[in-house]
Design an enzyme around this catalytic site. Structure first.
Site, short mmCIF file in Angstrom:
data_model
loop_
_atom_site.label_atom_id
_atom_site.label_comp_id
_atom_site.label_asym_id
_atom_site.label_seq_id
_atom_site.Cartn_x
_atom_site.Cartn_y
_atom_site.Cartn_z
N LYS A 206 0.84 -1.21 0.00
CA LYS A 206 0.00 0.00 0.00
C LYS A 206 0.88 1.26 0.00
O LYS A 206 0.59 2.22 -0.70
CB LYS A 206 -0.95 -0.02 1.21
CG LYS A 206 -2.05 -1.07 1.05
CD LYS A 206 -2.86 -1.32 2.32
CE LYS A 206 -3.82 -2.49 2.08
NZ LYS A 206 -4.59 -2.87 3.27
N GLN B 40 -4.72 -1.75 9.40
CA GLN B 40 -4.55 -3.06 8.77
C GLN B 40 -5.09 -4.15 9.68
O GLN B 40 -4.72 -4.23 10.86
CB GLN B 40 -3.04 -3.29 8.48
CG GLN B 40 -2.74 -4.56 7.72
CD GLN B 40 -3.34 -4.56 6.31
OE1 GLN B 40 -3.30 -3.57 5.60
NE2 GLN B 40 -3.91 -5.68 5.92
N ASP C 196 -11.45 2.53 3.94
CA ASP C 196 -11.72 1.10 3.76
C ASP C 196 -13.23 0.82 3.68
O ASP C 196 -13.64 -0.28 3.29
CB ASP C 196 -11.12 0.29 4.94
CG ASP C 196 -9.83 -0.41 4.56
OD1 ASP C 196 -9.57 -0.57 3.35
OD2 ASP C 196 -9.09 -0.82 5.47
#
Ligand code: NAP
Length: 282
Positions: free
Chosen positions: A51, A95, A118
């Site tokens: 990422k 994460q 997200d």
């Protein structure tokens, strides 16, 4: 049969994002993503590294906070709060998975709605199912982007989503429904799965079991989207679809690797850019 090339489509998406990020930068506006990584899980570290690299490649500033495995939930919440209030940060991503002593739901819901790139927060989920503009989880968003780029019309199609996770299955179903497909969500308790799949014009498989979807479950001309990522004993990556036998029957199919996988990170960049624009960086 046509292969849906996620690698090429993701590159195209990243190139378009890079142009927009550069033009914002020219007017003095930097797009920024904060990423929080807790602990030493090697897979998570790899994802975060990917990422970071992807952000750098399109000109998005990424700030990675690497926290010790033993960090407390309240310390993590305090960091999220600081990032929520930081005007220089457009998107925040934690994460997953997190260590067992931390409640993932509490953490996910603590991210400010306008920075929820997200799309896992309750506000984003509620907006998605209500048909309002929202952040959409990156993997299903990537599937829709891919289908759109190949001009695949979904209206009226019988769609089956295999898997009902919050990350893939449920948002995937919401997006297919919004695109006027007739959607069935199947899971581990579903009866007559074979018949349900045989009736589908499009199947999105996201269960995490190698070669699960076999040719006898698929009707001729179906569109098959394979979200699964499974590592075989020989180290090879494979999807949830028995690709060689299924591909022959399909109109379109995504390979693994090179299908949905590359789309996911590209959509994270897209969501981060959208967050920056929504926050006034136009
Ligand atoms: P997950 O949270 O483990 O959910 C799996 C889902 O599959 C559950 O809803 C489960 O049903 C269902 N399931 C399991 N066995 C089944 C069976 N025999 N028949 C029907 N349904 C079954 O997984 P996930 O996070 O959604 O991920 C799914 C796969 O996608 C994994 O391989 C993951 O690595 C991959 N993935 C890929 C990307 C990407 O970027 N390409 C992103 C995310 C995930 P129940 O709810 O009843 O247990």
């Amino acid at each position: 049969m046509q292969i849906l090339d996620g690698k090429a489509t993701a590159k195209q998406a990243r190139d378009e994002i890079a142009v927009e990020v550069a033009s914002l930068k020219n007017s003095g506006k930097e797009v920024s993503l904060a990423v929080i990584l807790v602990g030493n899980d090697p897979a998570s570290a790899t994802y975060v590294g990917a990422k970071e690299k992807a952000c750098e490649a399109v000109g998005i500033r990424s700030v990675v906070h690497r926290l010790n495995e033993n960090v407390s939930q309240s310390e993590l919440l305090a960091l999220i709060n600081v990032l929520n209030l930081d005007a220089g940060i457009d998107g925040i991503l934690v994460q997953l998975p997190l260590p067992k002593h931390i409640d993932e739901d509490v953490i996910t819901q603590a991210i400010a709605a306008e920075k929820d790139v997200d799309g896992f927060g309750a506000a984003s989920v509620g907006r998605l199912w209500s048909g309002l503009a929202s952040f959409v989880p990156c993997t299903p968003l990537g599937v829709m982007y891919l289908l759109e780029k190949y001009s695949i019309e979904l209206t009226g199609l019988n769609a089956v989503v295999l898997g009902r996770s919050n990350i893939v299955g449920k948002p995937m179903a919401a997006l297919l429904l919004a695109a006027n497909a007739t959607v069935t969500i199947a899971h581990s308790h579903t009866k007559n799965l074979k018949q349900i799949c045989q009736n589908a014009d499009i199947i999105v498989v996201a269960i995490g079991r190698a070669n699960f979807l076999s040719a006898d479950m698929v009707k001729d001309g179906a569109i098959i989207i394979d979200v699964g990522i499974n590592r075989l004993e020989n180290g090879k990556l494979t999807g949830d679809v028995a690709y060689d036998e299924v591909a022959k029957k399909t109109s379109y199919i995504t390979p693994v690797p090179g299908g949905v996988g590359p789309m996911t990170i590209a959509m994270l960049l897209k969501n981060t850019l959208a967050a920056a624009k929504a926050r006034g960086k136009r």
